[in-house]
Design an enzyme around this catalytic site. Structure first.
Site, PDB file in Angstrom:
ATOM      1  N   ASP A 184     -29.603 -55.999 -30.668  1.00 11.11           N
ATOM      2  CA  ASP A 184     -28.383 -55.192 -30.713  1.00 11.11           C
ATOM      3  C   ASP A 184     -28.242 -54.498 -29.365  1.00 11.11           C
ATOM      4  O   ASP A 184     -29.053 -54.719 -28.460  1.00 11.11           O
ATOM      5  CB  ASP A 184     -28.417 -54.187 -31.887  1.00 11.11           C
ATOM      6  CG  ASP A 184     -27.021 -53.966 -32.461  1.00 11.11           C
ATOM      7  OD1 ASP A 184     -26.127 -53.579 -31.691  1.00 11.11           O
ATOM      8  OD2 ASP A 184     -26.825 -54.187 -33.670  1.00 11.11           O
ATOM      9  N   HIS A 257     -22.304 -56.542 -29.625  1.00 13.51           N
ATOM     10  CA  HIS A 257     -23.598 -55.875 -29.817  1.00 13.51           C
ATOM     11  C   HIS A 257     -24.658 -56.498 -28.912  1.00 13.51           C
ATOM     12  O   HIS A 257     -25.769 -56.820 -29.351  1.00 13.51           O
ATOM     13  CB  HIS A 257     -24.013 -55.930 -31.291  1.00 13.51           C
ATOM     14  CG  HIS A 257     -23.207 -55.008 -32.164  1.00 13.51           C
ATOM     15  ND1 HIS A 257     -23.284 -53.645 -32.057  1.00 13.51           N
ATOM     16  CD2 HIS A 257     -22.289 -55.251 -33.137  1.00 13.51           C
ATOM     17  CE1 HIS A 257     -22.456 -53.091 -32.938  1.00 13.51           C
ATOM     18  NE2 HIS A 257     -21.827 -54.033 -33.598  1.00 13.51           N
ATOM     19  N   GLU A 320     -17.860 -56.721 -35.186  1.00 11.12           N
ATOM     20  CA  GLU A 320     -17.439 -55.644 -34.292  1.00 11.12           C
ATOM     21  C   GLU A 320     -17.378 -56.097 -32.825  1.00 11.12           C
ATOM     22  O   GLU A 320     -18.148 -55.620 -31.994  1.00 11.12           O
ATOM     23  CB  GLU A 320     -18.378 -54.451 -34.460  1.00 11.12           C
ATOM     24  CG  GLU A 320     -18.394 -53.943 -35.901  1.00 11.12           C
ATOM     25  CD  GLU A 320     -19.357 -52.785 -36.154  1.00 11.12           C
ATOM     26  OE1 GLU A 320     -19.019 -51.904 -36.935  1.00 11.12           O
ATOM     27  OE2 GLU A 320     -20.464 -52.785 -35.567  1.00 11.12           O
TER      28      GLU A 320
HETATM   29  C1  ACM Z   1     -22.058 -54.244 -39.683  1.00 15.96           C
HETATM   30  O1  ACM Z   1     -22.339 -53.307 -40.450  1.00 15.96           O
HETATM   31  N1  ACM Z   1     -21.539 -53.996 -38.504  1.00 15.96           N
HETATM   32  C2  ACM Z   1     -22.284 -55.616 -40.056  1.00 15.96           C
END
Ligand code: ACM
Ligand code: ZN
Length: 762
Positions: A184, A257, A320
């Site tokens: 991440d 991410h 995201e």
């Molecule tokens: C997530 O909670 N962004 C998958």
């Protein structure tokens, strides 16, 4: 004068079903028949292991010895002697016959035998003569094939021993998928031989945000933080999990991410700018560029991941992903042109499709968060539905397999109670009972479409979970409620699960030294409207619990204390003020079962409990107590939890407050929440109409109390100067979240906690 009255009524006992009654095992087996009588273990169990799988037997031997100091023997003549029988049933099937005349475990495969051993382990109880097992008959098999728990090791890092402990515990409750979130923004945690800088640079950050990331001003803990798993570590963990019937599914996040990877190899981003591994949580604009060299990098990384992980599925993230950099990038524009892609959403789909084809060519299946549906789902992809059920429904209708993990039921990083003593969390409220209501199969699906739902899982994001004890606290007991939904073909009522949990499983978790949450023992304050005010009642897991309650009343000059014992059926009346003097009540609740004193504060203002008609319905996720939330005298907690705020996601929020008689209203105060990280923003304006009869309405000129501003922090105030019985209050949020802010382009959330009018007698 205001009155505080304690009223007593009779307790109602909860019902139990035959299936779960006296069954110590979680998840609840399909069939559990309790018989009278007991086997005493006397330090040993005799197991006929002739043809039994060695690994499972070794596991049981170790477990019995560590937990109960009971020896597993193969040849002895005395004591409890269990026969094993491999039967022609489904792989996960097992039965246990534990009667005076017969003690047999039957199993469909090694997997079923492992589940039988878990149940056996939970059946051992401490009696007057040491460890014993009650006579019973059990038959069981799982409902879903994907019973997962996820762990984010990027935001906070957990050692090999801690990851093993996580897997060990989940296996004891018959979970079978460990979703390992290995990369991440804040840290890359897996050794990749071809790209050593991923761990040399990408696994370390120089600071970590302190407190909640929406705190202003932000504070940071300065210091190097990080770590990673070597290939040997990973092999060791995979083997440990396999011994426990758990598949490890790795997650390598892309294209978003990815700041940790970009810190190591900035050339993989659109701008090429060198930036550090961030110590802040959130969503970052910089992502992998879609040019072929970045995609080749992903394939190289995945090749090494595939070498290590035997799992059928490889998780590629996909959630995201801000498209800002792609929109401005010449290379990305070229990729779009060459591949005839209409927009950046199709570019995301193109990116994922490249990876999907690569994984498929290697004999693996791709799984990603539900954003991978945007711009078209690549052919073989499976979807993990986290933003509610919508993604899962859409994917199943397109004949893609689905794992359900909606935030509403499955986000174990949310608070588990509304109590102020809960450790800091990201926000949101997910108590045990709510987890228990989870059903991985969306109602909207047809029989045929339901076949695509593999199961479900809970996610443990660790921004606010800095150590492993805290992980256990967030996961247990909620994992026990979750596994009921994933394992049981028909799960018992929550009340029966809860009473059984309290009777058996808390002891078992204690015995396992799990640092589990005891929040369900905390009394919850239930508020209701009453004439001239509100009534507060205590609700607790044990309906017969009693608490010591002290009430401090402070009304400016005077102050007094009232102390008494209160059961869960008693109630306290809080009367609204009849003048403009603020009366504050502080309720302090203690009991032997509570670690901390629980403190609730109420402002007994003159609109406490007033009727409010919500013309705009609140969002179902943030509508804990309806319109009473706005007049319960209770300001919302910050960081927010789901129960103290009323949440809306509309372009206009309207409501009518009834003051129940004609009043001269000097001014109005409304509490709002400002938390941009959660896409919750202050409104742009508030308008007010007044009416004497509820039919004819007149617009009120709202004036700020100071020359320039309606807001003091996040409290809105306006001078009204109007005579009315009804006020129609309309809140106007921003049309959309401005560019550069979290959630840009979306309708902002509006959260409100209290409305209060200042009145004057003419
Ligand atoms: C997530 O909670 N962004 C998958
Ligand atoms: Zn680019």
């Amino acid at each position: 004068m205001h009155r505080i009255i304690l009223s007593i009524s009779l307790a109602v006992s909860s019902s139990t079903t035959a299936q779960i009654n006296n069954c110590p095992i979680v998840p609840t087996p399909i069939r559990y028949e309790s018989h009278s009588g007991t086997h005493f273990l006397n330090g040993k169990i005799l197991l006929d292991t002739k043809d039994a799988p060695e690994k499972a037997v070794d596991y049981l031997r170790d477990r019995l010895s560590v937990l109960y100091e009971v020896e597993l023997l193969q040849d002895d003549t005395s004591g409890l002697s269990i026969s094993l029988e491999n039967v022609d049933e489904a792989a996960g099937y097992y039965s246990i016959t534990m009667l005076p005349e017969e003690q047999t475990i039957r199993y469909g495969s090694e997997e079923g035998l492992f589940y039988a051993f878990q149940s056996l382990t939970q059946m051992i109880r401490e009696g007057n003569h040491g460890w014993e097992i009650n006579h019973c008959l059990i038959e069981d098999e799982p409902k879903f094939g994907w019973r997962g728990l996820h762990l984010d090791v990027s935001r906070h890092f957990f050692s090999v021993a801690e990851v093993k402990r996580f897997i060990d515990l989940m296996a004891m409750y018959k979970f079978n998928v460990f979703h390992w979130h290995l990369t991440d923004d804040q840290g890359w945690r897996i050794e990749i031989r071809k790209y050593p800088k991923l761990t040399e640079i990408g696994s370390w950050r120089d600071s970590t945000v302190h407190g909640h990331y929406s705190d202003q001003p932000r504070k940071y803990d300065i210091g190097r933080y990080g770590g990673f798993y070597t290939r040997e570590d990973i092999r060791e963990i995979i083997a440990f999990a396999a011994d426990r019937n758990v598949t490890v599914v790795p997650e390598i996040e892309m294209p978003g991410h990815s700041r940790a990877a970009l810190a190591a190899y900035p050339e993989l981003s659109c701008t090429g700018e060198r930036q550090p591994v961030p110590g802040l949580w959130g969503i970052f604009d910089d992502i992998y560029c879609s040019r072929s060299s970045s995609i080749e990098f992903m394939k190289d990384v995945l090749s090494e991941v595939i070498e290590l992980f035997p799992s059928e599925y490889i998780h590629i993230g996909g959630d995201e992903v801000p498209k800002k950099r792609w929109e401005a990038c010449e290379d990305c524009k070229k990729v779009m042109e060459e591949n005839h892609l209409e927009n950046v959403h199709e570019l995301q789909s193109y990116f994922i499709t490249q990876i999907d084809e690569f994984l498929t060519s290697k004999g693996k299946k791709l799984i990603g968060w539900d954003e991978i549906l945007e711009g078209g789902l690549s052919p073989n992809a499976a979807v993990m539905s986290w933003r509610g059920e919508k993604g899962g429904i859409a994917a199943a209708r397109q004949k893609h397999t689905v794992v359900m993990s909606p935030t509403t039921y499955c986000y174990f990083d949310y608070y588990q109670s509304g109590n102020k003593s809960e450790p800091l969390a990201i926000g949101g409220l997910l108590p045990l009972e709510k987890v228990y209501q989870f059903n991985p199969i969306p109602e909207a699906l047809t029989e045929e479409e339901r076949k695509y739902i593999l199961g479900g899982q809970a996610n443990v994001w660790t921004e606010y979970i800095p150590d492993f004890e805290h992980v256990e606290y967030m996961v247990y007991p909620r994992a026990l409620a979750l596994i009921q939904s994933l394992w049981c073909k028909e799960k018992p009522h929550y009340e029966d699960f809860l009473s059984n949990y309290l009777k058996y499983q808390e002891d078992f978790l204690d015995h396992l030294n799990v640092h589990f949450s005891r929040s369900i023992h905390d009394p919850e304050l239930m508020l209701e409207r009453a004439e001239n005010g509100i009534v507060a009642r205590l609700k607790a897991a044990d309906p017969n619990a009693h608490f010591d309650v002290r009430i401090h009343v402070n009304s400016g000059k005077s102050s007094y204390v009232n102390a008494f014992v209160m059961g869960t059926q008693d109630s306290i009346f809080l009367e609204r003020s009849t003048d403009s003097i603020d009366k504050i009540i502080t309720m302090k609740i203690t009991s032997d079962a509570l670690n901390d004193e629980h403190v609730h504060r109420f402002l007994l203002h003159s609109d406490l409990g007033r009727p409010i008609e919500l013309i705009t319905p609140p969002h179902p996720k943030y509508n804990h107590n309806g319109s009473l939330t706005l007049v319960d005298g209770n300001r919302g907690a910050i960081p927010w939890k789901g129960d103290e705020w009323l949440g809306f996601r509309e372009q206009e929020v309207s409501m009518i407050v009834d003051m129940e008689q004609l009043e001269f209203v000097d001014d109005i105060t409304i509490g709002f929440l400002d938390d941009s990280g959660s896409w919750i923003y202050l409104p742009e304006s508030v308008s007010v109409k007044a009416s004497k009869n509820g039919r004819c309405w007149k617009k009120v000129n709202v004036k700020p109390p100071t020359d320039h501003n309606h807001f003091e922090g996040s409290t809105y105030r306006a001078i009204l100067g109007v005579k009315a019985r009804y006020l129609k209050v309309t809140v106007h949020p921003m049309e959309e979240i401005p560019a550069g802010m979290p959630g840009e382009g979306r309708i902002p959330w509006t959260f409100m906690d209290e409305i209060q009018m200042l009145k004057r007698s003419e």
